[in-house]
Write a protein that holds these residues in place. Sequence first.
Motif, short mmCIF file in Angstrom:
data_model
loop_
_atom_site.label_atom_id
_atom_site.label_comp_id
_atom_site.label_asym_id
_atom_site.label_seq_id
_atom_site.Cartn_x
_atom_site.Cartn_y
_atom_site.Cartn_z
N HIS A 201 0.83 -1.26 -0.15
CA HIS A 201 0.09 -0.08 -0.05
C HIS A 201 0.96 1.32 -0.13
O HIS A 201 0.50 2.16 -0.41
N LYS A 202 2.29 1.41 0.53
CA LYS A 202 3.03 2.24 0.68
C LYS A 202 3.67 2.79 -0.81
O LYS A 202 3.94 3.79 -1.06
N ILE A 203 3.68 1.75 -1.74
CA ILE A 203 4.13 1.95 -3.07
C ILE A 203 3.54 2.93 -3.95
O ILE A 203 3.71 3.56 -4.59
N PHE A 204 2.03 2.93 -3.71
CA PHE A 204 1.22 3.66 -4.21
C PHE A 204 1.25 5.17 -3.77
O PHE A 204 1.05 5.46 -2.63
N PRO A 205 1.07 6.09 -4.76
CA PRO A 205 1.23 7.54 -4.57
C PRO A 205 -0.32 7.90 -3.67
O PRO A 205 -1.24 6.96 -3.89
N GLU A 206 -0.49 9.07 -3.09
CA GLU A 206 -1.63 9.40 -2.30
C GLU A 206 -2.73 9.37 -3.33
O GLU A 206 -3.91 8.81 -2.84
N LYS A 207 -2.58 9.64 -4.79
CA LYS A 207 -3.65 9.66 -5.50
C LYS A 207 -4.29 8.21 -5.56
O LYS A 207 -5.67 8.24 -5.85
N TYR A 208 -3.75 7.31 -5.52
CA TYR A 208 -3.98 5.85 -5.92
C TYR A 208 -4.18 5.31 -4.53
O TYR A 208 -4.00 4.09 -4.50
N ARG A 209 -4.24 5.93 -3.37
CA ARG A 209 -3.97 5.19 -2.11
C ARG A 209 -5.10 4.17 -1.72
O ARG A 209 -4.94 2.95 -1.24
N THR A 210 -6.25 4.52 -2.20
CA THR A 210 -7.61 3.62 -2.02
C THR A 210 -7.23 2.31 -2.64
O THR A 210 -7.35 1.32 -2.12
N PHE A 211 -6.83 2.36 -3.80
CA PHE A 211 -6.40 1.10 -4.78
C PHE A 211 -5.41 0.45 -4.20
O PHE A 211 -5.36 -0.84 -3.94
N GLY A 212 -4.45 1.35 -3.48
CA GLY A 212 -3.09 0.58 -2.75
C GLY A 212 -3.54 -0.17 -1.57
O GLY A 212 -3.30 -1.24 -1.20
N ILE A 213 -4.60 0.30 -0.77
CA ILE A 213 -5.12 -0.21 0.08
C ILE A 213 -5.60 -1.70 -0.09
O ILE A 213 -5.46 -2.72 0.68
N PHE A 214 -6.36 -1.49 -1.23
CA PHE A 214 -7.11 -2.84 -1.62
C PHE A 214 -6.12 -3.80 -1.75
O PHE A 214 -5.99 -5.04 -1.53
N LEU A 215 -5.20 -3.56 -2.77
CA LEU A 215 -4.12 -4.30 -3.59
C LEU A 215 -3.27 -4.86 -2.12
O LEU A 215 -2.89 -6.04 -2.41
N GLY A 216 -3.08 -3.95 -1.59
CA GLY A 216 -2.05 -4.36 -0.23
C GLY A 216 -2.77 -5.30 0.52
O GLY A 216 -2.28 -6.56 0.90
N SER A 217 -4.02 -5.27 0.68
CA SER A 217 -4.62 -6.35 1.70
C SER A 217 -4.95 -7.80 0.93
O SER A 217 -4.67 -8.70 1.47
N TRP A 218 -5.28 -7.36 -0.25
CA TRP A 218 -5.41 -8.73 -1.20
C TRP A 218 -4.12 -9.47 -1.20
O TRP A 218 -4.02 -10.63 -1.09
N THR A 219 -2.87 -8.78 -1.58
CA THR A 219 -1.68 -9.43 -1.70
C THR A 219 -1.20 -9.92 -0.33
O THR A 219 -0.61 -11.08 -0.39
N ALA A 220 -1.71 -9.40 0.77
CA ALA A 220 -1.23 -9.91 1.89
C ALA A 220 -1.85 -11.21 2.31
O ALA A 220 -1.09 -12.22 2.72
N VAL A 221 -2.88 -11.29 1.81
CA VAL A 221 -3.86 -12.81 1.85
C VAL A 221 -3.20 -13.66 1.06
O VAL A 221 -3.16 -14.79 1.38
N PHE A 222 -2.98 -13.33 -0.19
CA PHE A 222 -2.56 -14.25 -1.30
C PHE A 222 -1.13 -14.71 -1.18
O PHE A 222 -0.95 -15.84 -1.10
N ILE A 223 -0.28 -13.98 -0.38
CA ILE A 223 1.06 -14.41 -0.36
C ILE A 223 1.20 -15.02 1.02
O ILE A 223 1.80 -16.20 0.92
#
Lengths: 96, 224
Positions: free
Chosen positions: B125-147
Amino acid sequence: MIFNKTHLTAICGIIIIFCVGLVFFFSFAEPYGDGLERTMEEGGVEEREPAYSAPLDYGDNYFTALLMGIIGFVLVLFILLFLTKIMRKKDETRND
Amino acid sequence: MHIPDGLMEPIIWGIGWIIALVFVALASRILNKRIHEKQIPLMAVLAAGIFVAQMINFPIGGGTSGHLIGAALAAMLLGPYAGLIVITTILIIQCLIFGDGGITALGLNIVNMGIIGCFVGWGVHKIFPEKYRTFGIFLGSWTAVFIGAFICALELAISFSLSNGAFGIPAHIAVPTMLGYHAIIGIGEGIITMGIISYLSHTSPDILKMPKITIRTSKEVAVE
């Protein structure tokens, strides 16, 4: 006071959401295993006897699960408060 | 994704215990130096909330259910070290008091859900800039479960190989099945995490602005 009004509102909100969420759980998901349990089923693996028997379990009806949820909620809340308070105390002692 | 007793080869759960102890000791040490008074009630309320959220499974189809892990959520709100302590506390209480997850597998459960969940969720989620933070939160959570599920599948496969089938599950079943189910469970995790953080950003933006205990601050401690 550790908890202010916002925290107490949050605690009440979480418990209310939990009461409602459990209704959905018992209506739609209760009979289904989770991802790991399904993988164990497909791999033909059965759960073995646990090495340690816990004093409580979540129960298999709404009211037991609700009660266990509230007990767990309170336990987690106070154990974490206690642990973090110890950390703060150690820190303050070190800074003195 | 709570691993029960008797599923993993003892060498694998032994390694899990060592990794978990090292990370939890490191997180406690950093937290000891960096925890802020204001973070204490938030940590406690969040941990209690994640505990009850983990009890509610949602159906994902095909006779399977999933539940929130909450590690990415805790890491995004508090930083990965405080997040790890939150998830570790929950896992210990679930194991010792409610028998959810085996005591021998507790180390592996801390690795799969706590360490991977917090650090992967936080990092992505930190990789994503502020503008895309919401998507970063979604992808960070999904990736955490998947990995986390992928690592769990590897543990099952290695256990199977090392024990000649006495423990674990063969790789050709464990990897695709775990990844398939958790790819869908991760979507639920992502939506719930995104929903909670976006709700908090509207109702209590001060929580999101609270200082996080991160890797950078630990370096600052070292410099001090």
